[in-house]
Design a protein around this motif. Structure first.
Motif, PDB file in Angstrom:
ATOM      1  N   SER A  54       0.812  -1.220   0.000  1.00 60.02           N
ATOM      2  CA  SER A  54       0.000   0.000   0.000  1.00 60.02           C
ATOM      3  C   SER A  54       0.843   1.268   0.000  1.00 60.02           C
ATOM      4  CB  SER A  54      -0.952   0.008   1.198  1.00 60.02           C
ATOM      5  OG  SER A  54      -0.225   0.205   2.393  1.00 60.02           O
ATOM      6  N   ILE A  55       2.136   1.147   0.203  1.00 52.44           N
ATOM      7  CA  ILE A  55       2.985   2.336   0.209  1.00 52.44           C
ATOM      8  C   ILE A  55       2.902   3.066  -1.125  1.00 52.44           C
ATOM      9  CG2 ILE A  55       5.405   3.102   0.207  1.00 52.44           C
ATOM     10  CD1 ILE A  55       5.866   1.197   2.509  1.00 52.44           C
ATOM     11  N   PHE A  62       0.129   7.374   2.643  1.00 50.32           N
ATOM     12  CA  PHE A  62       1.364   7.148   1.889  1.00 50.32           C
ATOM     13  C   PHE A  62       1.297   7.864   0.539  1.00 50.32           C
ATOM     14  CE2 PHE A  62       3.461   4.523   4.726  1.00 50.32           C
ATOM     15  CZ  PHE A  62       2.643   3.512   5.193  1.00 50.32           C
ATOM     16  N   ALA A  63       0.159   7.746  -0.139  1.00 51.41           N
ATOM     17  CA  ALA A  63       0.039   8.343  -1.466  1.00 51.41           C
ATOM     18  C   ALA A  63       0.202   9.853  -1.413  1.00 51.41           C
ATOM     19  CB  ALA A  63      -1.307   7.967  -2.087  1.00 51.41           C
ATOM     20  N   SER A  64      -0.244  10.479  -0.335  1.00 53.48           N
ATOM     21  CA  SER A  64      -0.169  11.930  -0.258  1.00 53.48           C
ATOM     22  C   SER A  64       1.268  12.432  -0.194  1.00 53.48           C
ATOM     23  CB  SER A  64      -0.959  12.449   0.945  1.00 53.48           C
ATOM     24  OG  SER A  64      -0.382  11.989   2.139  1.00 53.48           O
ATOM     25  N   TRP A  65       2.192  11.571   0.233  1.00 56.04           N
ATOM     26  CA  TRP A  65       3.594  11.979   0.262  1.00 56.04           C
ATOM     27  C   TRP A  65       4.086  12.283  -1.146  1.00 56.04           C
ATOM     28  CZ3 TRP A  65       6.065   7.687   3.752  1.00 56.04           C
ATOM     29  CH2 TRP A  65       5.564   7.820   5.049  1.00 56.04           C
ATOM     30  N   ARG A  69       1.790  12.017  -8.415  1.00 56.09           N
ATOM     31  CA  ARG A  69       2.848  11.491  -9.271  1.00 56.09           C
ATOM     32  C   ARG A  69       2.649  10.017  -9.564  1.00 56.09           C
ATOM     33  NH1 ARG A  69       8.340  12.783  -6.654  1.00 56.09           N
ATOM     34  NH2 ARG A  69       7.263  13.738  -4.953  1.00 56.09           N
ATOM     35  N   ASP A  70       3.197   9.589 -10.658  1.00 54.72           N
ATOM     36  CA  ASP A  70       3.189   8.198 -11.074  1.00 54.72           C
ATOM     37  C   ASP A  70       3.994   7.371 -10.076  1.00 54.72           C
ATOM     38  OD1 ASP A  70       3.398   5.783 -12.360  1.00 54.72           O
ATOM     39  OD2 ASP A  70       4.352   6.589 -14.157  1.00 54.72           O
ATOM     40  N   PRO A  71       3.486   6.206  -9.608  1.00 51.24           N
ATOM     41  CA  PRO A  71       4.240   5.376  -8.684  1.00 51.24           C
ATOM     42  C   PRO A  71       5.618   4.990  -9.222  1.00 51.24           C
ATOM     43  CG  PRO A  71       1.990   4.589  -8.803  1.00 51.24           C
ATOM     44  CD  PRO A  71       2.147   5.675  -9.849  1.00 51.24           C
ATOM     45  N   ALA A  72       5.782   4.981 -10.542  1.00 53.39           N
ATOM     46  CA  ALA A  72       7.089   4.665 -11.117  1.00 53.39           C
ATOM     47  C   ALA A  72       8.108   5.749 -10.775  1.00 53.39           C
ATOM     48  CB  ALA A  72       6.970   4.505 -12.626  1.00 53.39           C
TER      49      ALA A  72
END
Length: 109
Positions: A54-55, A62-65, A69-72
């Motif tokens: 889930s990071i 976590f996503a808000s950090w 942006r693209d997880p890549a």
């Protein structure tokens, strides 16, 4: 058997087809920046595999950090796990680890 930390593993990037390797069960995880060793995430959880996955794809915390942006585009990370029998054991272990880290930092300072 006494629980121990796993070896550090490179955090997988889906774009490269890599897979996460973590126990499906309670424990503590630590994620750090590969280049600097700076702490990225640390937590006692019910399911290590789910929490680590889930990071980059899950909860807003976590996503808000990373905003939208693209997880890549995530920084190079590595992770390790400390499996326990129960979530309560994981919480106790995490509190001890934090206490030892704080004691070390106070001693070094």
């Amino acid at each position: 058997m006494v629980p121990t930390w796993s070896e550090w593993k490179r955090y997988p990037k889906a774009a490269r087809g890599e897979k996460l390797e973590a126990p499906i069960g309670p424990g503590v995880f630590e994620v750090r920046h590969t280049s600097s060793g700076a702490l990225f995430a640390f937590e006692a959880v019910d399911n290590l595999a789910h929490a680590l996955s889930s990071i980059t794809s899950g909860p807003k915390s976590f996503a808000s950090w990373f905003g939208k942006r693209d997880p890549a585009a995530l920084p190079d990370l590595e992770y390790r796990t400390y499996a326990t029998s129960t979530r309560e054991d994981a919480k106790v272990a995490a509190e001890r680890m934090i206490g030892r880290r704080e004691a070390y930092m106070n001693h070094v300072a």
